[in-house]
Enzyme design. Structure first.
Site, short mmCIF file in Angstrom:
data_model
loop_
_atom_site.label_atom_id
_atom_site.label_comp_id
_atom_site.label_asym_id
_atom_site.label_seq_id
_atom_site.Cartn_x
_atom_site.Cartn_y
_atom_site.Cartn_z
N ARG A 25 0.86 -1.20 0.00
CA ARG A 25 0.00 0.00 0.00
C ARG A 25 0.88 1.23 0.00
O ARG A 25 1.76 1.36 0.85
CB ARG A 25 -0.85 0.04 1.28
N ASP A 79 5.20 -6.02 9.34
CA ASP A 79 6.26 -5.61 10.27
C ASP A 79 6.31 -6.54 11.48
O ASP A 79 7.39 -6.88 11.97
CB ASP A 79 6.03 -4.17 10.74
N ASP A 82 0.69 -3.51 12.18
CA ASP A 82 1.14 -3.80 10.81
C ASP A 82 1.59 -5.26 10.74
O ASP A 82 2.60 -5.64 11.34
CB ASP A 82 2.29 -2.85 10.44
N THR A 99 -1.48 7.42 -0.42
CA THR A 99 -2.77 7.27 -1.10
C THR A 99 -3.55 6.06 -0.60
O THR A 99 -4.75 5.93 -0.85
CB THR A 99 -2.56 7.08 -2.61
C1 PRP Z 1 -0.94 -4.96 4.38
C2 PRP Z 1 -1.74 -6.25 4.46
C3 PRP Z 1 -2.57 -6.18 3.22
C4 PRP Z 1 -2.86 -4.71 3.08
C5 PRP Z 1 -4.27 -4.45 3.54
O1 PRP Z 1 0.11 -5.10 3.52
O2 PRP Z 1 -0.95 -7.40 4.56
O3 PRP Z 1 -1.92 -6.68 2.06
O4 PRP Z 1 -1.92 -4.03 3.94
O5 PRP Z 1 -4.62 -3.13 3.35
P1 PRP Z 1 -5.77 -2.69 2.33
O6 PRP Z 1 -6.93 -3.58 2.57
O7 PRP Z 1 -6.01 -1.26 2.72
O8 PRP Z 1 -5.22 -2.80 0.93
P2 PRP Z 1 1.12 -3.91 3.19
O9 PRP Z 1 0.59 -3.09 2.08
O10 PRP Z 1 1.46 -3.20 4.46
O11 PRP Z 1 2.39 -4.65 2.59
P3 PRP Z 1 3.42 -5.66 3.29
O12 PRP Z 1 2.69 -6.95 3.54
O13 PRP Z 1 4.49 -5.81 2.27
O14 PRP Z 1 3.90 -5.03 4.56
N1 URA Z 2 -2.26 -3.50 6.96
C1 URA Z 2 -1.84 -3.97 8.15
O1 URA Z 2 -0.84 -4.70 8.23
N2 URA Z 2 -2.55 -3.66 9.25
C2 URA Z 2 -3.66 -2.88 9.19
O2 URA Z 2 -4.26 -2.62 10.25
C3 URA Z 2 -4.05 -2.38 7.94
C4 URA Z 2 -3.34 -2.71 6.84
#
Ligand code: PRP
Ligand code: URA
Length: 207
Positions: free
Chosen positions: A102, A201, A198, A106
């Site tokens: 994400r 993380d 997160d 945005t």
């Molecule tokens: C997190 C999560 C989803 C997304 C959800 O990933 O694992 O993929 O956010 O958010 P949304 O419903 O608003 O799209 P992130 O984008 O943080 O990526 P990552 O797993 O690489 O940390």
């Molecule tokens: N992605 C995450 O990892 N946690 C949240 O709460 C939302 C998006």
């Protein structure tokens, strides 16, 4: 269509996942275990066929899965650990990967990687990602799969925001959603409240 998996083992592990004191090693183990348990619900209606099996003492009637070909598709990064947990009990499933992150400003998903089984269009596909927040990532992943001709898709997460459920249901009402919880809301940064923070993380110790 949203199914909330209320099984006590799932709910117990979810509470441990939410705890801010749970460290990455235990967090990974819990997410893998909860995903195996949720797969039990997701596969509840898989077709079976009757077979005979020779035991040491005779012939028994049995049932085996009726050639239902499944692919598990984790959304990177956090979906990876869910896929590992599901493969423990469905080792014959093929695995496709969709890389999305994400944009922090945005909140729109940015696609950076896709690798899917060649026969993905013939398979029942289980998309996995622990968090359904705005729903942008889930909708983007499912639209990639649809563009490859996939018809049969289920989405499995651990925690949803109501906003994410609404976004996914309005784009793809035919996709069944399985979750362990629907939380209150999103905050101004698109994080689920109370959620678990997160997921990427916490899994990989990147913050
Ligand atoms: C997190 C999560 C989803 C997304 C959800 O990933 O694992 O993929 O956010 O958010 P949304 O419903 O608003 O799209 P992130 O984008 O943080 O990526 P990552 O797993 O690489 O940390
Ligand atoms: N992605 C995450 O990892 N946690 C949240 O709460 C939302 C998006």
């Amino acid at each position: 269509m949203v199914s909330i998996v209320e099984h006590p083992l799932v709910q117990h592990k979810l509470t441990r996942l939410r705890d801010k004191n749970t460290q990455p090693k235990e967090f990974r183990e819990l997410l893998s275990e909860i995903s195996s348990l949720m797969l039990y619900e997701v596969t509840r209606n898989l077709p079976l066929k009757e077979v005979e099996v020779e035991t040491p003492l005779g012939i028994a009637k049995g049932k085996v899965l009726d050639n239902k070909e499944i692919a598990i598709v984790p959304i990177l990064r956090a979906g990876l650990v869910m896929a590992e947990g599901m493969l423990q009990i469905l080792p014959s499933a093929k695995v496709g990967h969709i890389g999305l992150y994400r944009d922090p400003q945005t909140l729109q998903p940015v696609q950076y990687y896709t690798k899917l089984p060649e026969d993905i269009h013939k398979r029942e596909v289980i998309v996995v990602d622990p968090m359904l927040a705005t729903g942008g990532s889930a909708v983007a992943a499912i639209s990639i799969l649809k563009s490859k001709g996939v018809r049969n898709i289920k989405f499995v997460c651990i925690i949803c925001a109501p906003e994410g459920v609404e976004a996914l249901e309005s784009s793809y009402p035919e996709v069944e959603i399985y979750t362990a919880a629907i939380d209150e809301r999103l905050n101004d940064h698109g994080y689920i409240i109370p959620g678990l923070g997160d997921a990427g993380d916490r899994l990989f110790g990147t913050k």
